[in-house]
Design a protein around this motif. Structure first.
Motif, PDB file in Angstrom:
ATOM      1  N   VAL A 179     -11.659 -12.967  17.945  1.00 50.86           N
ATOM      2  CA  VAL A 179     -10.329 -12.841  17.682  1.00 50.86           C
ATOM      3  C   VAL A 179     -10.208 -13.174  16.051  1.00 50.86           C
ATOM      4  N   GLU A 180      -9.970 -12.569  15.231  1.00 56.60           N
ATOM      5  CA  GLU A 180      -9.791 -12.668  13.786  1.00 56.60           C
ATOM      6  C   GLU A 180      -8.251 -13.348  13.355  1.00 56.60           C
ATOM      7  N   ASN A 181      -8.450 -14.329  12.800  1.00 60.12           N
ATOM      8  CA  ASN A 181      -7.108 -15.325  12.685  1.00 60.12           C
ATOM      9  C   ASN A 181      -6.868 -14.869  11.044  1.00 60.12           C
ATOM     10  N   GLU A 182      -7.700 -14.848  10.207  1.00 58.40           N
ATOM     11  CA  GLU A 182      -7.366 -14.682   8.666  1.00 58.40           C
ATOM     12  C   GLU A 182      -6.743 -13.274   8.443  1.00 58.40           C
ATOM     13  N   GLU A 310     -17.332 -10.631  26.517  1.00 70.19           N
ATOM     14  CA  GLU A 310     -16.772 -12.063  26.212  1.00 70.19           C
ATOM     15  C   GLU A 310     -15.902 -12.014  25.109  1.00 70.19           C
ATOM     16  N   MET A 311     -14.971 -12.846  24.861  1.00 70.24           N
ATOM     17  CA  MET A 311     -14.205 -13.129  23.870  1.00 70.24           C
ATOM     18  C   MET A 311     -13.993 -14.578  23.427  1.00 70.24           C
ATOM     19  N   GLY A 312     -14.099 -14.454  21.963  1.00 69.05           N
ATOM     20  CA  GLY A 312     -14.006 -15.745  21.351  1.00 69.05           C
ATOM     21  C   GLY A 312     -12.826 -15.977  20.446  1.00 69.05           C
ATOM     22  N   TRP A 313     -12.163 -17.215  20.502  1.00 67.09           N
ATOM     23  CA  TRP A 313     -10.835 -17.392  19.737  1.00 67.09           C
ATOM     24  C   TRP A 313     -10.996 -18.843  19.457  1.00 67.09           C
ATOM     25  N   ASN A 314     -10.908 -19.131  18.124  1.00 65.02           N
ATOM     26  CA  ASN A 314     -11.297 -20.590  17.850  1.00 65.02           C
ATOM     27  C   ASN A 314     -12.263 -21.506  18.491  1.00 65.02           C
ATOM     28  N   GLU A 315     -12.139 -22.281  18.961  1.00 69.17           N
ATOM     29  CA  GLU A 315     -13.198 -22.979  20.082  1.00 69.17           C
ATOM     30  C   GLU A 315     -13.116 -22.347  21.377  1.00 69.17           C
TER      31      GLU A 315
END
Length: 355
Positions: A179-182, A310-315
């Motif tokens: 997940v892109e936050n910027e 699999e999904m990653g978001w922050n930690e």
């Protein structure tokens, strides 16, 4: 019925080995061209040898990115004939993109016949190996030699083709996404619902950052509140949450994918509850923690469906379906590819023969 003059290439290329095809590297012998000039409209449709375009350095497409494109495929059926998949939907979406970019819209029948005529000339390029196809790239560029910031008065519509190999030559392996936050891909009121090059250029930096962290794609958030899921990479995205199919609704910043539309039709006909709505990253990761995120997949022309493992978001990390393709994702892939390659019936009338 339109008829287009054909200028045959003096020398035909050798066809590449269908087992070693790389996407977008080898192009067919011919291309379709159609010009637009203010006061004259779209004119002079023709098929000519594939080759360089002659444009001045001041052509507006280079400076103000007034251009749009589409992506579609031709498929070799078991009987040897060639067919397209929902081509009119691509033409209509191209025109939607044109409207947003202030490009004159194409007569639908003219554009479709130009595409069909080119594929018919190049049908020997449509490979027959399992999973292979002929990728078709229609695009329009602004050609005025002017640095003034305004809509061009002249355009070129071009269609090129390239044979492509099986997307899943080594099996359908779920991908890891982040997940892109910027960075954001698009915002409402912008060009997110169109297929224009600027959307894709804006996505490259985040994609490279994701790859550096071992992820295959970016899961985009909305550009205002930075919490609602929009797309995955350059694909639409869907989730099976607690038995229901959830996908981001079309808010103007999400591309209205042809494969997305086809998947939703199939899922509804199979009896699944389908929700086109705003969905947050928080909701998805909470669902994963609760054991309710059953499946996730992207949809698009190239892959048809791309399972997410699999999904990653922050930690946080969320594994989906044990990291393997789920039954709904597999059924969608099998059904859509069966219709596209003509190995299954087409009850929807989605396919169109080239001849």
């Amino acid at each position: 019925m339109y008829e287009f003059p054909i200028q045959r290439a003096a020398t035909l290329k050798d066809k590449p080995d269908p087992k070693t095809l790389v996407f977008g590297k080898v192009f067919t012998d011919h291309m379709f061209l159609l010009n637009y000039d203010a006061g004259q409209g779209w004119h002079d449709g023709r098929i000519v040898p594939y080759g360089d375009l002659n444009l001045p350095p001041s052509a507006m497409v280079f400076h103000y990115a007034q251009e749009v494109f589409e992506g579609m495929k031709a498929y070799r059926r078991p009987d040897g004939k060639v067919q397209l998949f929902r081509p009119m939907d691509n033409v209509r979406r191209l025109n939607d993109s044109c409207e947003r970019l202030c490009i004159p819209q194409l007569p639908e029948d003219l554009a479709l016949e130009g595409i069909r005529a080119l594929v018919k000339v190049e049908q020997d390029w449509v490979p027959s190996e399992p999973g292979t196809s002929l990728y078709i790239r229609p695009f329009i560029i602004a050609t005025d030699a002017s640095l003034g910031v305004h809509a061009s008065h002249s355009y070129l519509f071009c269609v090129i083709c390239c044979p492509v190999g099986a997307y899943y030559a080594e099996g359908i392996n779920p991908v890891r996404i982040y997940v892109e936050n910027e960075d954001v891909r698009a915002v409402r009121g912008g060009t997110g619902y169109t297929k224009c090059g600027g959307n894709y250029a804006a996505s490259i930096r985040a994609g490279e950052r994701a790859e550096e962290q071992g992820y295959a794609q970016v899961l985009w958030l909305d550009g205002v509140e930075r919490k609602y899921i929009e797309e995955v990479g350059s694909m639409n995205v869907m989730f099976k949450v607690d038995g229901a199919i959830v996908t981001p609704k079309l808010t103007g910043s999400v591309l209205p994918g042809i494969t997305r539309r086809s998947c939703l039709q199939l899922l509804r006909d199979w009896g699944y509850p389908v929700e086109e709505r705003l969905v947050t990253a928080q909701e998805l990761f909470d669902a994963a923690d609760a054991g309710k995120l059953d499946e996730a997949w992207g949809t698009g022309t190239a892959a048809v469906v791309s399972p997410i493992g699999e999904m990653g978001w922050n930690e946080r990390k969320a594994e989906v379906n044990g990291g393997v393709i789920g039954p709904v994702t597999q059924k969608l892939y099998d059904t859509l590819t069966g219709i596209q390659w003509g190995t299954q019936p087409d009850p929807y009338g989605w396919t169109m023969p080239v001849d």
